[in-house]
Enzyme design. Sequence first.
Site, short mmCIF file in Angstrom:
data_model
loop_
_atom_site.label_atom_id
_atom_site.label_comp_id
_atom_site.label_asym_id
_atom_site.label_seq_id
_atom_site.Cartn_x
_atom_site.Cartn_y
_atom_site.Cartn_z
N HIS A 29 -57.66 49.57 12.73
CA HIS A 29 -57.73 50.25 11.43
C HIS A 29 -59.17 50.23 10.92
O HIS A 29 -59.75 49.17 10.76
CB HIS A 29 -56.81 49.55 10.42
N ASN A 40 -49.68 70.53 18.35
CA ASN A 40 -49.83 69.17 17.84
C ASN A 40 -48.56 68.83 17.05
O ASN A 40 -48.39 69.26 15.92
CB ASN A 40 -51.07 69.08 16.95
N HIS A 53 -50.61 72.90 24.81
CA HIS A 53 -50.40 74.32 25.10
C HIS A 53 -48.96 74.75 24.81
O HIS A 53 -48.73 75.79 24.19
CB HIS A 53 -50.73 74.60 26.56
N HIS A 71 -50.96 56.34 34.26
CA HIS A 71 -50.72 57.56 33.50
C HIS A 71 -51.28 57.40 32.08
O HIS A 71 -51.21 56.31 31.49
CB HIS A 71 -49.22 57.87 33.43
N HIS A 81 -52.88 61.47 22.57
CA HIS A 81 -52.35 62.29 21.49
C HIS A 81 -52.93 63.70 21.53
O HIS A 81 -54.15 63.89 21.55
CB HIS A 81 -52.68 61.64 20.14
N CYS A 129 -50.97 60.68 12.47
CA CYS A 129 -50.44 60.99 13.81
C CYS A 129 -50.27 59.77 14.70
O CYS A 129 -49.63 59.85 15.74
CB CYS A 129 -51.36 62.00 14.49
#
Length: 510
Positions: free
Chosen positions: A321, A442, A438, A405, A409, A242
């Site tokens: 990573h 995802n 909502h 802001h 994710h 993702c």
Amino acid sequence: MAGDLTTNTAAIQINQRHSNRRLPDFLQSVNLKHVKLGYHYLISHLLTLCLIPIMIVIVIEASQMNLNDLRQLWIHLQYNLVSVITCSAVLVFGSTVYIMTRPKPVYLIDYACYRPPDHLKAPYERFMKHSRLTGDFDESALEFQRKILERSGLGEETYVPEAMHSIPPRPSMAAARVEAEQVMYGALDNLISTTGIKPKDIGILVVNCSLFNPTPSLSSMIVNKYKLRGNVKSFNLGGMGCSAGVIAIDLAKDMLQVHRNTYAIVVSTENITQNWYFGNKKSMLIPNCLFRVGGSAVLLSNKSGDRSRAKYKLVHVVRTHRGADEKAFRCVYQEQDGDGKTGVSLSKDLMAIAGGALKTNITTLGPLVLPISEQLLFFCTLIAKKLLKNDIKPYIPDFKLAFDHFCIHAGGRAVIDELEKNLQLSPRHVEASRMTLHRFGNTSSSSIWYELAYIEGKGRVRRGHRVWQIAFGSGFKCNSAVWKALRNVKPSDHSPWADCIDKYPVELVM
């Protein structure tokens, strides 16, 4: 009546006593808040405050110089002409080298997010009905999915692909291609119509999709569809989870440093059709309940003339990573269960591993974005902890001083909760993430763009504002991108939120 009056009087006295107790605490908190704000202002403007008296002294000294002093200074410069020329040459040469070697600015012209058609919506009742009718899940698995859905933070209007609406589902290669085409072409058509860019002008193309990697590749499908030029630099990233959207932005940024005066397009998506899990292993059922259809297309440029029409400028990309650690490597893992059914398994250690990856990422990002006042506080706390060797709590930098802001994710409610707590954010800061989860679920690597579209839809982005996009992915990775708004960004008519932004935020059942 007298009794009531006595009771009311007593109640008022009690309330006054409680108010008197709370008042000093309130005043103390207000004072501390103002002290901290004053401290940040003082440290941030320390250099300016120190330069003011120096400039005053210089002005006074210059005003006291007479014409004779100026004549003597000019004669002195004439006798040292060689030194003046040498210094000027060095200055010109150094300036030229700096201009030629400095990183080229990367501008975000615009972006687009795919909005699926309404017939692909999957409300809870339909989701559970289809899960039951497939006959692949036992009662325990069905009940587990129902509980996950209720607690997930997803609403009733998220989308699943066409193949999952059929009974029985038809997760074929052809259906997976159809999903990929609908999402990628839908986002790209939107982007091209909004920006007016010609496909032949695109010099760099980066596509990321973790779980669906056909041959020809997804990037080749785009080249074929839009007839991109033969020398386009195309890349196809797979299996990166993702957070691959930020990785794709980083790759495009590096390519734009090499290739002059060109455009780059980054397409981020995920494919659900062939990656739906039809077994009963609970750790592999969670993705079924969270992942939904979505994708984004982003147009980047390194042309100086595009600054005036660009929305944002890329400031930083920081990638972390943790794959060297075995637990981190296996916490999001695609595998087969005992019955040979393929799915993605999520480890119970996922949140702890994500927290560790976040800590490493912000340790690198912090010095790049935080004001010097916050860095000093963090450094002093660290030194005190080392020297005193006591239980001093580590100082958590206030990233609200660095960013206006936050696009976290939308991996799930637990992910958003954890970052809200660890970064000490307010509900407003995570509103975009919660509402994206909502409304769209995802959508993997593209979720950070739906979140930015939400913030823009609310009219909150002003010139100079900084946006932090942060995403987690298998491997395990935590990646950040920082953008600076170049103008006041107006809500777009092509936004996925265009027809529903006024309904949000909605009250969520926690």
